[in-house]
Each structure stands twice: as structure tokens, then as C-alpha cells.
Design an enzyme around this catalytic site. Structure first.
Site: not given
Ligand code: 5GP
Length: 171
Positions: A40-41, A95-96, A99, A127, A148-149, A155, A161
Site C-alpha cells: 500500500k506504501g 516503489e515507496d 530497503d 536506504k 525507519f521512516v 506506515d 500513511r
Molecule cells: P525491502 O524488500 O527492500 O527490504 O523492503 C521494501 C518494503 O519494506 C517497502 O516497500 C516498505 O513497505 C518496507 N519498508 C522498508 N523500510 C521501511 C521504512 O523505513 N519504513 C516503512 N514504513 N516501511 C519500510
């Protein structure tokens, strides 16, 4: 009530979105686009960016999850698939935040099997210090440190959100 600190304010986000939209319009001149929004992000980012772009844009929505209790589980789960075809289309995954990179590396592989004309990634936040899977976004709004944002779609256990800025909870 927890204290939320502003990391990137609305004005900074708007300015960066204008720049990203300009860049995309130059690179996809005369082409139709498909924005593939990761729920949803990315919902807020998808809409706000799309409103700034003059190209015709089709939309698809996909929902994946890898986070539980604000921690990455390391496993990506497909909760809701796209409903239309992306074959032959210029797809941009919206993508939001990138990470660990696991979500995008899973989605890239999954979507490439569906034969898009092109497949790129546009992320509001990056990140890089947390990266595990070798994947990079083609377009990035802001590179941030390991915090963690929340807000602007992101969210904290489904809350916050709708903040119009990107913030973090002060420990
Ligand atoms: P990845 O698969 O790259 O580890 O993670 C991607 C997803 O993890 C993002 O789409 C998001 O939903 C969640 N996520 C990663 N870092 C953060 C953060 O700092 N804050 C929030 N709210 N969600 C995060």
C-alpha cells in the site's frame, strides 16, 4: 502520543516530484507508460507523480509484503496480483522505499516473465546501507540513512500513511 520528527518536508517532496516527472517525460517522450504501484506504501507517490506527467499512463496494482511488526522477514509474499497484461508495455514499478531490495528483486524477476517492452524502477526513497539483494532503482527521489521512516504512504503498523511529509519516530 509519540513524537514524529520531519525528515523530508512537503515542499521538498513536491520539488523532487516535479524533477522526477520532468526526467520521466524526457526519457519516455511520445510513449505511453504503465505505472505498476506496489500497495500500500506507494499509493501516494504513484498518484502524486502521475499527476505531474503528460504522457498517457495506465495503472496496475500489486500487493506484496515482507515486513511484520516493522521488521523485514526476509520472505516476500504476493498478496494481490495485477489484473491486466503488461506485455509490450513500458512498465515503471513505483516503489515507496528500497530497503533490503528483496521486494524489488522478487518483483523484477516475476514481472520480466510477463514480457514488458521495458521495465524500470522508480523509488521515492532509497536506504542503500540496508541492501541485501543486488537491485537498484533507476530513478530515486531521496537517498536516506538507516532510519525507519513513516508518512507519505509509509506506515507504522498501518498507521501514519496520510502524513504529508516523511518523518521518523524519535526514540
Ligand atoms: P525491502 O524488500 O527492500 O527490504 O523492503 C521494501 C518494503 O519494506 C517497502 O516497500 C516498505 O513497505 C518496507 N519498508 C522498508 N523500510 C521501511 C521504512 O523505513 N519504513 C516503512 N514504513 N516501511 C519500510
Amino acid at each position: 502520543m509519540r513524537k514524529i520528527k520531519v525528515l523530508i518536508n512537503e515542499e521538498q517532496i513536491n520539488k523532487r516530484l516535479d524533477e522526477l516527472a520532468k526526467q520521466l517525460m524526457e526519457e519516455y517522450k511520445g510513449k505511453d507508460l504503465m505505472f505498476l504501484c506496489i500497495l500500500k506504501g506507494s499509493a501516494f507517490f504513484t498518484v502524486e507523480l502521475a499527476k505531474r506527467i503528460k504522457n498517457n499512463i495506465q495503472f496496475e496494482f500489486i500487493e506484496v509484503s515482507s515486513y511484520e511488526n516493522n521488521e523485514s522477514t526476509g520472505k516476500v509474499k504476493l498478496n494481490k496480483d495485477i489484473t491486466g497484461s503488461i506485455e509490450g508495455k513500458n512498465v515503471i514499478i513505483i516503489e515507496d522505499i528500497v530497503d533490503t531490495g528483496r521486494t524489488l528483486s522478487f518483483l523484477k524477476e516475476y514481472l520480466l516473465q510477463k514480457n514488458p517492452e521495458s521495465l524500470k524502477i522508480c523509488a521515492l526513497l532509497d536506504k542503500p546501507s540496508r541492501r541485501i539483494a543486488a537491485v537498484e532503482a533507476d530513478y530515486v527521489g531521496f537517498t536516506i540513512e538507516n532510519k525507519f521512516v513513516i508518512g507519505y504512504g509509509l506506515d507504522d503498523e498501518q498507521n501514519y500513511r496520510n502524513l504529508n511529509y516523511i518523518g521518523y519516530v524519535e526514540e
